[in-house]
Enzyme design. Structure first.
Site, mmCIF file in Angstrom:
data_model
loop_
_atom_site.group_PDB
_atom_site.id
_atom_site.type_symbol
_atom_site.label_atom_id
_atom_site.label_comp_id
_atom_site.label_asym_id
_atom_site.label_seq_id
_atom_site.Cartn_x
_atom_site.Cartn_y
_atom_site.Cartn_z
ATOM 1 N N HIS A 445 74.357 42.604 50.996
ATOM 2 C CA HIS A 445 74.611 41.116 50.558
ATOM 3 C C HIS A 445 73.422 40.642 50.003
ATOM 4 O O HIS A 445 73.605 39.305 49.420
ATOM 5 C CB HIS A 445 74.997 40.370 51.855
ATOM 6 C CG HIS A 445 75.669 39.097 51.757
ATOM 7 N ND1 HIS A 445 76.279 38.546 50.633
ATOM 8 C CD2 HIS A 445 76.293 38.497 52.607
ATOM 9 C CE1 HIS A 445 76.794 37.532 50.523
ATOM 10 N NE2 HIS A 445 76.965 37.465 51.937
ATOM 11 N N ASP A 449 77.476 39.366 46.303
ATOM 12 C CA ASP A 449 78.193 38.294 47.122
ATOM 13 C C ASP A 449 79.609 38.731 47.565
ATOM 14 O O ASP A 449 80.070 39.681 47.123
ATOM 15 C CB ASP A 449 78.292 37.313 46.022
ATOM 16 C CG ASP A 449 77.004 36.671 45.640
ATOM 17 O OD1 ASP A 449 75.958 36.839 46.197
ATOM 18 O OD2 ASP A 449 76.736 36.176 44.321
#
Length: 474
Positions: A445, A449
């Protein structure tokens, strides 16, 4: 030393006295000299050595050759004795088996097991031992045909490339061969006596000696009562005995896998997104063309090639998933190398399919079969596992319904496949059974995204549910 010899020759001294003085001087020097011993080691051959001995040995006259040449040749012989090792027939018969080069990133390994025993016959390039490294298992081959004489290393030792582990005798001499019948029993069986021997023993049996009356011992004082065992608390756990446990050291491959996975967990900000795929159309495609596919390409059409092609097109649509963080930079890869996680009896390995974007279904299936066979046999090389930009893990072959795969460093994402289960689904307003599979994408992450991750997984779902998209590129 040379000045004394020069004066002796110039004054016309006899050859025997010259030789005596020469030996007297050289015996006091640090360099031993023996013309008879070193005649085979002289670089110029026997002819030149004979010319020198004519000059200084008894029974010969002094040669008219310049004395400077004679002295330089004698000095050369003395130097040769210091630098030359005597010839040995044993050295040519015995050869060493050493650890081979194991790869650019591997500096050492563990001597896992010996495949042969001392006294066994071995051929050229026949494996005699296995070295376990962080990534693969490497064979140590015999450099010559002969008999394995002895081991100079033992199992469990840490060895480096070039380390000697065994000695091979090309002629088989000096190797002890112990037959099973030659082994000495630990305890000989008692010999049974015959009845005649028993009668003889009775006749010669000595009369029993009268023993003195034993001295009356003082009565011992009563021992103090032992304290009662401590009562075990009701809440204290009852641990199993140690005899029911086994302690086995971890293999280097297992330790390497554990280290990499823990580093992945500590480094990446991992997040997993899920989806489900209707496998009806891909399974129908395989059943309709499996016979023609095998006949033309010589390999079976599986489901993995469909997911590899789907992952390729998803990576092309979302190139950030194919990228990786390096310090403060992002490295975008313009190639697609798909890693396939394969579970083997020795541990998890991840061979790589190079340039998967240029392959068709048949090429992918052939490469998967080839790499999987090498991985299970333990013959896969380090080069075949190096690199990789994206990983696919198929836990469904073991019956996994759902899981969260962990990223394979230094990649940024991994796709998890699971088992196919027939579940009731609503299709066109009707509830019908469909073969469904859960798929999972674990991603870093920090780089990817949620939007890109969901779009990536949706692309895989669309391609697998309708493989015609691959032909139309839509």
């Amino acid at each position: 030393m040379w000045g004394v010899l020069r004066r002796r020759v110039a004054s016309g001294g006899s050859s025997s006295s010259i030789l005596y003085q020469f030996r007297a001087v050289t015996s006091a020097s640090t360099v031993p000299f023996s013309p008879e011993k070193e005649i085979l080691l002289f670089q110029g051959g026997i002819g030149q050595a004979r010319n020198i001995t004519h000059l200084i040995s008894p029974g010969y006259s002094v040669s008219p050759a310049p004395l400077r040449d004679v002295l330089s040749r004698i000095q050369l012989v003395a130097n040769k004795q210091m630098l030359t090792r005597p010839f040995s027939t044993d050295g040519e018969d015995l050869v060493d088996a050493v650890v081979p080069f194991m790869g650019e990133s591997i500096t050492d390994g563990t001597l896992a097991t010996f495949l042969k025993k001392p006294g066994d016959r071995v051929e050229v390039d026949e494996p005699i031992a296995q070295i376990e490294t962080d990534k693969v298992t490497i064979d140590v081959a015999s450099p010559e045909a002969g008999v394995l004489k002895e081991f100079v290393a033992k199992e469990g030792d840490t060895v480096e490339p070039g380390t000697r582990i065994a000695i091979i005798s090309k002629s088989g001499e000096g190797v002890a061969h112990v037959a099973p019948s030659e082994k000495i029993p630990e305890k000989a069986a008692p010999k049974k006596s015959t009845p005649s021997e028993d009668k003889g023993k009775e006749k010669t049996k000595p009369s029993p000696k009268v023993e003195a009356a034993p001295v009356a011992e003082k009565p011992k004082e009563p021992a103090a009562p032992s304290p009662p065992p401590p009562k075990r608390s009701a809440t204290e756990p009852q641990l199993p005995p140690k005899e029911r446990e086994r302690r086995v050291p971890m293999t280097r491959l297992r330790k390497r896998v554990a280290t990499r996975l823990k580093d992945s967990q500590n480094t990446f900000a991992m997040l997993t997104t899920f989806n489900e795929v209707d496998m009806t159309n891909l399974m129908k495609l395989r059943s309709d063309y499996k016979d023609a596919f095998v006949e033309k390409h010589g390999v079976k059409l599986g489901l993995m090639s469909g997911f590899v092609k789907a992952a390729v097109t998803a990576l092309q649509h979302q190139p950030i998933v194919n990228a990786v963080i390096d310090g403060d930079d992002i490295i975008y890869r313009d190639y697609i190398d798909i890693s396939i996680a394969v579970g083997t009896p020795k541990g998890l390995v991840v061979p790589v399919i190079r340039n998967a974007a240029r392959m068709n279904f048949a090429d992918i299936e052939k490469e998967i079969n080839n790499l999987a066979k090498k991985a299970n046999d333990g013959t896969i090389s380090i080069d075949e596992m190096a690199g990789g930009s994206f990983t696919i893990s198929n836990g469904g072959v073991y019956g996994s319904l759902l899981s969260t795969p962990i990223i394979n460093p230094p990649q940024s994402a991994i796709l998890g496949m699971h088992s196919i289960v027939s579940r009731p689904m609503v299709v066109g307003g009707n509830v019908v059974p469909r073969p469904m599979m859960y798929i999972a994408l674990t991603y870093d992450h920090r780089l990817i995204d949620g939007r890109e991750a969901v779009f990536f997984l949706r692309r895989i779902k669309d391609v697998v549910e309708d493989p015609r998209r691959l032909l139309l590129d839509i």
